[in-house]
Every structure is written in C-alpha cells, then in structure tokens.
Write a protein that holds these residues in place. Structure first.
Motif, mmCIF file in Angstrom:
data_model
loop_
_atom_site.group_PDB
_atom_site.id
_atom_site.type_symbol
_atom_site.label_atom_id
_atom_site.label_comp_id
_atom_site.label_asym_id
_atom_site.label_seq_id
_atom_site.Cartn_x
_atom_site.Cartn_y
_atom_site.Cartn_z
ATOM 1 N N ILE A 193 -28.584 -53.990 70.266
ATOM 2 C CA ILE A 193 -27.383 -54.616 70.418
ATOM 3 C C ILE A 193 -28.129 -56.367 69.344
ATOM 4 O O ILE A 193 -29.197 -56.805 69.174
ATOM 5 N N GLY A 194 -27.204 -56.168 68.641
ATOM 6 C CA GLY A 194 -27.386 -57.380 67.141
ATOM 7 C C GLY A 194 -27.278 -58.485 68.617
ATOM 8 O O GLY A 194 -26.385 -59.240 67.909
ATOM 9 N N ILE A 195 -28.415 -59.490 69.063
ATOM 10 C CA ILE A 195 -28.358 -60.671 68.988
ATOM 11 C C ILE A 195 -27.309 -61.617 68.372
ATOM 12 O O ILE A 195 -26.333 -62.799 68.099
ATOM 13 N N SER A 196 -28.499 -61.826 67.073
ATOM 14 C CA SER A 196 -27.389 -62.821 65.741
ATOM 15 C C SER A 196 -26.293 -62.126 65.408
ATOM 16 O O SER A 196 -25.782 -62.718 64.785
ATOM 17 N N ARG A 197 -26.062 -60.689 65.441
ATOM 18 C CA ARG A 197 -25.169 -60.387 64.400
ATOM 19 C C ARG A 197 -23.724 -60.722 65.229
ATOM 20 O O ARG A 197 -22.660 -61.332 65.200
ATOM 21 N N ILE A 198 -24.117 -60.472 66.869
ATOM 22 C CA ILE A 198 -22.976 -61.245 67.862
ATOM 23 C C ILE A 198 -22.513 -62.342 67.570
ATOM 24 O O ILE A 198 -20.777 -62.625 67.249
ATOM 25 N N ALA A 199 -23.326 -63.464 67.034
ATOM 26 C CA ALA A 199 -23.273 -64.480 66.646
ATOM 27 C C ALA A 199 -22.001 -65.101 64.840
ATOM 28 O O ALA A 199 -21.414 -65.764 65.262
ATOM 29 N N ALA A 200 -23.050 -64.369 64.090
ATOM 30 C CA ALA A 200 -21.979 -64.587 62.904
ATOM 31 C C ALA A 200 -20.425 -63.458 63.058
ATOM 32 O O ALA A 200 -19.630 -63.376 62.608
ATOM 33 N N ALA A 201 -20.708 -62.079 63.945
ATOM 34 C CA ALA A 201 -19.127 -61.532 64.834
ATOM 35 C C ALA A 201 -18.200 -61.924 64.594
ATOM 36 O O ALA A 201 -17.033 -62.044 64.631
ATOM 37 N N THR A 202 -18.906 -62.813 66.059
ATOM 38 C CA THR A 202 -18.129 -63.706 66.510
ATOM 39 C C THR A 202 -17.493 -64.842 65.404
ATOM 40 O O THR A 202 -15.939 -65.116 65.456
ATOM 41 N N ALA A 203 -18.401 -65.992 64.775
ATOM 42 C CA ALA A 203 -17.825 -66.501 63.798
ATOM 43 C C ALA A 203 -16.277 -65.954 62.956
ATOM 44 O O ALA A 203 -15.677 -66.453 62.702
ATOM 45 N N GLU A 204 -16.809 -64.748 62.494
ATOM 46 C CA GLU A 204 -15.911 -64.055 61.807
ATOM 47 C C GLU A 204 -14.004 -63.714 61.816
ATOM 48 O O GLU A 204 -13.454 -64.084 62.025
ATOM 49 N N GLN A 205 -14.657 -63.373 63.739
ATOM 50 C CA GLN A 205 -12.939 -62.838 64.113
ATOM 51 C C GLN A 205 -12.630 -64.525 64.910
ATOM 52 O O GLN A 205 -11.453 -64.588 64.610
ATOM 53 N N PHE A 206 -13.542 -65.678 65.222
ATOM 54 C CA PHE A 206 -12.477 -66.969 65.616
ATOM 55 C C PHE A 206 -13.154 -68.007 64.776
ATOM 56 O O PHE A 206 -14.293 -68.706 65.114
ATOM 57 N N HIS A 207 -12.285 -67.867 63.568
ATOM 58 C CA HIS A 207 -12.367 -69.196 63.108
ATOM 59 C C HIS A 207 -11.025 -69.908 62.235
ATOM 60 O O HIS A 207 -10.382 -68.538 62.194
ATOM 61 N N ASP A 208 -10.768 -70.972 61.581
ATOM 62 C CA ASP A 208 -9.361 -71.366 60.850
ATOM 63 C C ASP A 208 -10.163 -72.393 59.805
ATOM 64 O O ASP A 208 -11.357 -72.070 59.515
ATOM 65 N N ASP A 209 -8.657 -72.690 59.522
ATOM 66 C CA ASP A 209 -9.112 -73.641 58.318
ATOM 67 C C ASP A 209 -9.968 -75.110 58.737
ATOM 68 O O ASP A 209 -10.858 -75.399 57.662
ATOM 69 N N GLY A 210 -9.773 -75.225 59.405
ATOM 70 C CA GLY A 210 -10.685 -76.414 59.962
ATOM 71 C C GLY A 210 -12.663 -75.991 60.368
ATOM 72 O O GLY A 210 -13.484 -77.316 60.751
ATOM 73 N N GLY A 211 -12.638 -75.268 60.835
ATOM 74 C CA GLY A 211 -13.776 -74.236 60.427
ATOM 75 C C GLY A 211 -14.168 -73.540 62.145
ATOM 76 O O GLY A 211 -13.004 -72.824 62.356
ATOM 77 N N LEU A 212 -15.182 -73.618 63.132
ATOM 78 C CA LEU A 212 -14.860 -72.446 64.285
ATOM 79 C C LEU A 212 -14.052 -72.525 65.874
ATOM 80 O O LEU A 212 -14.275 -74.062 65.831
ATOM 81 N N THR A 213 -14.157 -71.256 65.790
ATOM 82 C CA THR A 213 -13.078 -71.462 67.576
ATOM 83 C C THR A 213 -14.056 -71.202 68.153
ATOM 84 O O THR A 213 -12.946 -69.747 69.077
ATOM 85 N N TRP A 214 -15.070 -70.559 68.745
ATOM 86 C CA TRP A 214 -16.108 -70.930 69.564
ATOM 87 C C TRP A 214 -15.265 -69.542 71.047
ATOM 88 O O TRP A 214 -14.547 -70.608 71.432
ATOM 89 N N PRO A 215 -15.251 -68.525 71.347
ATOM 90 C CA PRO A 215 -15.549 -68.215 72.820
ATOM 91 C C PRO A 215 -16.357 -69.218 73.506
ATOM 92 O O PRO A 215 -17.545 -69.245 73.430
#
Length: 569
Positions: free
Chosen positions: A442-464
């Motif tokens: 499991i890629g720990i740092s990859r999860i962080a990056a993949a989540t940032a790809e899935q959860f963002h908008d024009d204002g920035g990040l929208t973390w779960p």
C-alpha cells in the motif's frame, strides 16, 4: 494546534513545475516541499495526514492478524542476484558500494529480506501461517520523476508478506488481505476499483491492483460496459476471435514492395486494411531470439511478453541484431526463420489467414502466408496491447479505458522467492518444503496524493475527514478583538474536550487570508468567530466539501461543529 505556532508555509501561486492538482495543492497548502527531483520533505500538515493514513493501515493490518516489524533500507546485493531481480530492476535500483567493496542497494521492496528472516526463525509448519508487515520508505531511481508525490524516487509504503505451507492456505491469506485492503481504502474515503493486474517486476501469479480513479492518473485500466470485468491494461485480455477455416488457403506469392518497412506504408501501397497484414516483431529473452506475431493493426504488449520470461528482461532487437543475424529490418516474416527463434503468436492470429507479411529480404513481402502450412507457432499467448472498444472476455461487452492511480497491489507469489532463496520449513511429514508466499503493498504517500486528486476544488483541498490534517479549524476573524479572541479560545478548547482534532487560527493575518488558507488546506469544518458575530451572539459554520454555510448560537457552536463534522464525507 494554534496556527500562529504551526510551520505551514502556504503559497498564493502555483509552483512552476506542477502538472497535476495534487502536486500544486500539496505544495501550496504547506504539506510538502521539494528537495530535488522526486524527493520531498514532508511538513507538519503533510505528516499529520500521512500518520492518519498509517493509523488506518496499521489498525486494519493488525486486525487481519499481520504483525508489524521494521526491516532495513540498505540491503545486500546477493539475495537480489539469487532471485534475478538485480538485473531485472536494472537502472531503477539505487546501487551502492560500501568501504569494503560489497555491493548494496536501497530497497524498493523486501522479499529478499523477509524470506530468509522467516526461514531462519520459523522453521516448522507449526509456525505457519505468518504475516509480517512494515511501514517504511522505499527507493526507485526513476528516470523522470514527475507529478509531485505520484512518481518519486523516495516513497512511503506499507508492505506485508504472508508465509503458508501450501497453495490453499496462501489463497486464504490472500483473501484476508484483499478484504483488509478494501476496508483501508473505504476508511480513507477513496473512490477506487479493484482490477486484475500484471505482476510486473514482483512476479507471481494471481494479483490485483487497487486503483483510485483519477483524470490525470498514469495507470490505465479497462472496465466492461456491463460492469463485470476490470483489469489493468497490461493484464487485460480481449476476447479472442473465432478461429478461421483453414481448409481453403491461398498460395504464397512474393510481392515487390519497395520502401515499405512499416505496416502503414505496406497497407497504403497494396491498398489493403492493416489487419490483413501480420507483424513479426523480434526480441531477445533469456539470450534467445523470440519472434512475436500480431495482426498489423495491433501492438505488442512488452509487459505481457516480459511476464512470460520473468525474471529475465526482454529487449527489442536493435539494428545490430538484425545485421548480426542477416535479417532485413521491416521485411521479416515468420516463414523461414531459423530454428533458434521461438515463435509466439497472439490468440488473434488464429482469427486470420492468407496473411501479408515480410518475405525476409529487402523491399519484398509475401501474401498467402498461413500458420501451420508456411510457418510454425510454438505457443499462442495473450500478447497484444488492449485498446478502447475491444470486447470483454467475460461477456463480449465493450471495454473502456479509464485512468487511475495505483494505491495498492497484492500478489500470490507462490514459491517464486522462497525457492531461489532456499527459504524452507519442515512440514508435518518431516520433509523440507519452500514457503508459499504472498506480498501486499500500500502506498501511504500515494494515498495522500490520490486523495488530493479526487478531493479538491477551485479553492483548494477538500480532504475526507478521516485523513484531513485537522478535522475542524476555528478561525478568529478579528485577532485584535478581545471578546472574539476569548470566544474562539473557548470553542477551540471545548472541541478538544469533545475529542475533535481541532486547530485554532489565531494568527494576526487578515480574515481574508485565513479564509483562503482554510479552503486551501482543506479542513472539513470551519468555525468562524468574529467581532460582529460575537456582538450578535452567533458564529458562522462552513462545511468545506459542499461550501454550505450556517449561522449558529455562539454558545452552541462547539456542538454544532461536531454535528456538522458527523455529516462530512
């Protein structure tokens, strides 16, 4: 955490080299900073998110029965040479030589460490099954690091290794880990698919990738329009055509085809569709020449070919190989190839006849060439690159290609490592047997990056909320107002007493700067305490994921934030 004390340097402008949203926002939000290409320093916000991911992973690994250890990063070369991966990984390995001249490497994976460890410490079938895992930094000398944390030279991973006495037991261990992985990614909030996968340089048999859907992902997968087949493009198998009737074959004719070394030029000259032609692509594998046959409108999948020769690397013929063997590049056909060649054909070749292919001399091709009569096929294998619109092997539905980021990969290794490493145990009947292994990354740092790809908008990040660096931020809009400061402090302390992972933005910056940073960093819930609100006995709440805002009584702001957090994704 008081943000006046937090080391979180946010940026207003995108980094010049950022190509994807996760890179852009993780740098701008103060989560990471680049040291050099493919190597990043993780700042406090980034570390908090990664530790939350680690905690989820540890909880699920421990619940599955796996036990955590820590293995070295600096590894000896000898076990890697024994398994063949010293050469297979090639330039991807960071290689070192110590002061005594010993060859070493920085570990990209740890099969060569853990198998001898278990062989020395768990010598009996009574010690099995066993599953050991670690969370550690890994290293790959990527030729072109890019996309921030998605393709790097140093990355944080969880890797686990199971040891069993036979294939059924290994399959049971694999199933346990498969379900544990599902729970990990669901708890992290990722949108993901599970696909049949190519084992790549790890090797082994059955394996699956867990892929986070992403528009910019470098990893491609296919899914059937009917929803019953998922596979990465390197493992996907298109439905093979029906075998043609070979009872009425055309005779072989040699054709004069000057200046037509490519399929495109040949098809244009003869005015025939490319699928009527037969490509004969030459490789070297295990010091033996191999000819791969595919229809002219298809491409050879080198990863599929490499899987057949694992762990021996595969190399496409270069100019020197053609000269050395007396072959005409661009005009090679399977008929008349020397017996030293192994001839492999894709299953799709069964669906054609009377092929047009190279005549094995410059500027000439041959028509009416057929398998069996005119050339031999040593093996039929799945060897073509999959393409959009191919038919599903399960039900014939159309296959569609999607993009993703691989965040997890699990493998049934069997005895691929235990045999060359002589990692054995004594079975119940007193015989010495190799461990039957599985491995799970499991890629720990990859999860962080993949989540940032899935959860963002024009204002920035929208973390779960499960992996956000803080769940709630209390924003003191007017730092110079004592009453607002007292109320913001009270709400912050109440949230902490309620078990909420909260931050207090008590900086002297303007309110607009604080609001922009709160959106950029992606706290799931914002509580705004300002001079005007305090005077009216209210606080403002915002749910970051949706942007929904509400006004609540100041005295009930803490509980209202908790209730709003419960509704956050």
């Amino acid at each position: 955490m008081r943000l006046s004390r937090l080391f979180a340097p946010t940026l207003r402008d995108d980094p010049a080299d950022a190509e994807v949203a996760s890179h852009r926002l993780l740098v701008r939000g103060g989560f990471v900073r680049q040291l050099m290409a493919g190597v990043y320093t993780t700042l406090p916000l980034g570390l908090r998110t990664m530790r939350k991911i680690e905690r989820i992973v540890r909880e699920e690994m421990d619940a599955s029965g796996a036990q955590e250890i820590r293995m070295p990063i600096v590894l000896p070369a000898e076990p890697w040479k024994a398994t063949g991966r010293w050469d297979l990984y090639g330039e991807l390995l960071f290689r070192l030589t110590d002061r005594h001249g010993r060859e070493l490497l920085l570990g990209p994976t740890q099969e060569e460490v853990v198998a001898p460890l278990v062989a020395g410490e768990a010598p009996s079938y009574r010690d099995l099954p066993l599953n050991l895992y670690q969370i550690e930094w890994k290293y790959r000398d990527e030729f072109r690091p890019r996309f921030g944390l998605l393709r790097v030279r140093e990355f944080l991973m969880k890797d686990a290794y199971s040891f069993d006495r036979d294939e059924p037991s290994m399959s049971a261990s694999y199933d346990v880990m498969h379900e544990a992985y599902r729970r990990v990614f669901e708890r992290c909030g990722l949108r993901y698919v599970i696909v049949e996968a190519d084992p790549g340089q790890i090797g082994g048999g059955i394996n699956h990738e867990f892929m986070a859907r992403a528009d910019v992902g470098e990893d491609l997968f296919v899914e059937c329009a009917n929803g019953d087949y998922f596979a990465d493009t390197e493992a996907a198998v298109p439905r093979a055509p029906e075998a043609v009737d070979l009872s009425d074959l055309a005779p072989v004719h040699e054709l004069d085809t000057p200046d037509t070394p490519t399929i495109d030029s040949l098809a244009a000259l003869l005015q025939i569709p490319k699928e009527r032609t037969l490509k004969c692509v030459l490789f070297e594998a295990a010091s033996r020449p191999v000819a791969v046959l595919v229809p002219g409108d298809r491409e050879v999948s080198e990863p599929k070919l490499e899987r057949l020769s694992f762990p021996t690397p595969v190399r496409r013929f270069d100019e020197g190989d053609f000269v050395r063997l007396g072959l005409s590049k661009g005009y090679v056909g399977p008929q008349g190839l020397p017996d030293t060649f192994e001839i492999l054909a894709d299953h799709s070749v069964r669906g054609g006849k009377d092929w047009v292919t190279g005549a094995n001399r410059p500027d000439h091709h041959a028509s009416g060439v057929n398998a069996g009569r005119d050339f031999r096929v040593d093996r039929y294998e799945d060897l073509v690159q999959l393409r959009e619109g191919d038919l599903c092997p399960s039900d014939g539905g159309e296959l569609h290609i999607g993009r993703s980021i691989v965040v997890g990969h699990i493998f049934q290794l069997g005895t691929k490592y235990s045999k060359p490493l002589k990692a054995t145990f004594i079975d119940e009947d007193g015989t010495e047997q190799p461990f039957v292994m599985g491995c799970y990354g499991i890629g720990i740092s990859r999860i962080a990056a993949a989540t940032a790809e899935q959860f963002h908008d024009d204002g920035g990040l929208t973390w779960p909320k499960a992996i956000a660096p803080f769940e709630v931020v209390v924003i003191l809009a007017n730092a110079d107002d004592e009453k607002a400061r007292v109320e913001a402090e009270r709400i912050y302390q109440e949230l902490r007493s309620l078990g909420v992972d909260a931050a207090l933005d008590d900086r002297d910056d303007r309110a607009g700067v604080k609001f922009a940073d709160a959106d950029l960093i992606g706290y799931p819930v914002h509580v705004v305490v300002g001079k005007k609100g305090v005077a009216g006995g209210t606080a403002d709440l915002k749910l970051r994921a949706t942007g929904d805002r509400s006004v609540v009584p100041l005295s009930a702001a803490s509980q209202a934030a908790v209730d709003l957090l419960a509704s956050a994704p």
